[in-house]
Design an enzyme around this catalytic site. Structure first.
Site, PDB file in Angstrom:
ATOM      1  N   ASP A  72     -20.444   1.587 -35.319  1.00  0.00           N
ATOM      2  CA  ASP A  72     -19.800   2.841 -34.935  1.00  0.00           C
ATOM      3  C   ASP A  72     -20.783   3.815 -34.305  1.00  0.00           C
ATOM      4  OD1 ASP A  72     -21.189   3.390 -37.329  1.00  0.00           O
ATOM      5  OD2 ASP A  72     -19.365   3.248 -38.518  1.00  0.00           O
ATOM      6  N   ASP A 141     -14.896   6.337 -50.448  1.00  0.00           N
ATOM      7  CA  ASP A 141     -13.438   6.187 -50.422  1.00  0.00           C
ATOM      8  C   ASP A 141     -13.017   4.800 -49.960  1.00  0.00           C
ATOM      9  OD1 ASP A 141     -14.116   6.327 -47.773  1.00  0.00           O
ATOM     10  OD2 ASP A 141     -12.842   8.054 -47.281  1.00  0.00           O
ATOM     11  N   HIS A 143     -14.044   3.108 -47.250  1.00  0.00           N
ATOM     12  CA  HIS A 143     -13.994   2.789 -45.819  1.00  0.00           C
ATOM     13  C   HIS A 143     -15.168   1.906 -45.419  1.00  0.00           C
ATOM     14  CE1 HIS A 143     -16.688   6.417 -45.325  1.00  0.00           C
ATOM     15  NE2 HIS A 143     -17.235   5.630 -44.410  1.00  0.00           N
ATOM     16  N   GLU A 148     -11.248   4.664 -41.849  1.00  0.00           N
ATOM     17  CA  GLU A 148     -10.921   5.554 -42.957  1.00  0.00           C
ATOM     18  C   GLU A 148      -9.675   5.076 -43.701  1.00  0.00           C
ATOM     19  OE1 GLU A 148     -13.270   7.394 -43.538  1.00  0.00           O
ATOM     20  OE2 GLU A 148     -13.649   9.021 -42.137  1.00  0.00           O
TER      21      GLU A 148
END
Length: 266
Positions: A72, A141, A143, A148
């Site tokens: 990314d 979380d 990801h 996400e």
């Protein structure tokens, strides 16, 4: 799916570096047949990169015939920005090994046509025959890359809006000022990751414990994108003790027994 529960972050970094180096050496890459490796940024992989650099310096692995694709990049940050993932990778890894510059692929968050940039990235991965090993971390979380919660589990490389939790997590790299963190990023998709022949995910620290629990004990769920690893034939999570704290005792013991020969080396 395998899970290797090691003692601490140092062991995770050492083990994962040796694993990646072994995979490269077993493949015996050439210029015409390179080993294609997916790479992450962030705090978790730093120890792995440090150990890979040591292995290179000791002559135990070469990256001369390795082609890399990073997961990314932030939208709007130039390659020379201190917090760009381009800068991170060169400062912490690429500048210290023998990888040719033309073998390095990182999404361009300043491209004039971001959709075209994402499509070209996918096309280049396909042209090279796909990614052999995708190495990554996981967010608190759940990801992976910047996929996400609620990301499609079939998603491809695309533009993604970052969640508030991710912005808070990454503010530490931007003078602890959440307003400086870019709100958009380019990221490979969950589907892109799942197409890799093998996926290696690292998880260290108490803040990753819920994500590890979701990945190992939960159901496949788009709210925890790391759970998609359950569907991969060669998915591996390597974690430290702190990251296993939310697992059931019997779950942890099960994987400790399965991985006893590997754990005995440490």
């Amino acid at each position: 799916m395998r899970m290797l529960p090691l003692k601490d972050k140092a062991q995770v970094g050492l083990w994962s570096a040796r694993y990646i180096a072994d995979r490269i050496n077993q493949f015996a890459p050439t210029a015409e047949r390179p080993f294609v490796l997916g790479l992450p940024t962030g705090g978790t992989p730093l120890t792995t990169y440090e150990q890979l650099i040591k292995l290179y310096q000791q002559g135990e692995v070469s990256f001369a015939n390795v082609v890399t694709f990073n997961m990314d990049e932030y939208v709007g940050l130039s390659a020379d920005h201190p917090q760009s993932y381009h800068r991170f990778m060169f400062d912490n890894f690429f500048n210290h090994i023998d990888i040719p510059r033309e073998n390095i692929n990182i999404l361009d968050g300043t491209a004039s046509d971001l959709l075209a940039e994402c499509a070209a990235y996918e096309a280049k991965i396909t042209t090279l025959g796909g990614i052999k090993l995708f190495f990554g971390g996981v967010g608190s979380d759940g990801h992976i890359a910047f996929n996400e919660p609620a990301s499609s589990l079939r998603s491809r490389t695309r533009i993604k809006t970052l969640t508030q939790e991710t912005l808070i997590d990454n503010a530490r790299f931007f003078n602890n000022d959440i307003n400086q963190v870019p709100k958009l990023a380019l990221t490979v998709g969950v589907g892109t990751l799942m197409d890799a022949e093998e996926i290696l995910i690292l998880a260290t620290g108490h803040n990753k414990a819920l994500a590890v629990q979701a990945a190992i004990e939960g159901s496949v769920n788009h709210l925890w994108t790391v759970s998609a690893l359950q569907l991969h034939p060669r998915g591996l999570i390597v974690c430290d003790e702190a990251a296993t704290m939310e697992l059931k005792v019997k779950t942890l013991r099960y994987f400790q027994q399965l991985e006893a020969p590997e754990l005995a080396k440490y």
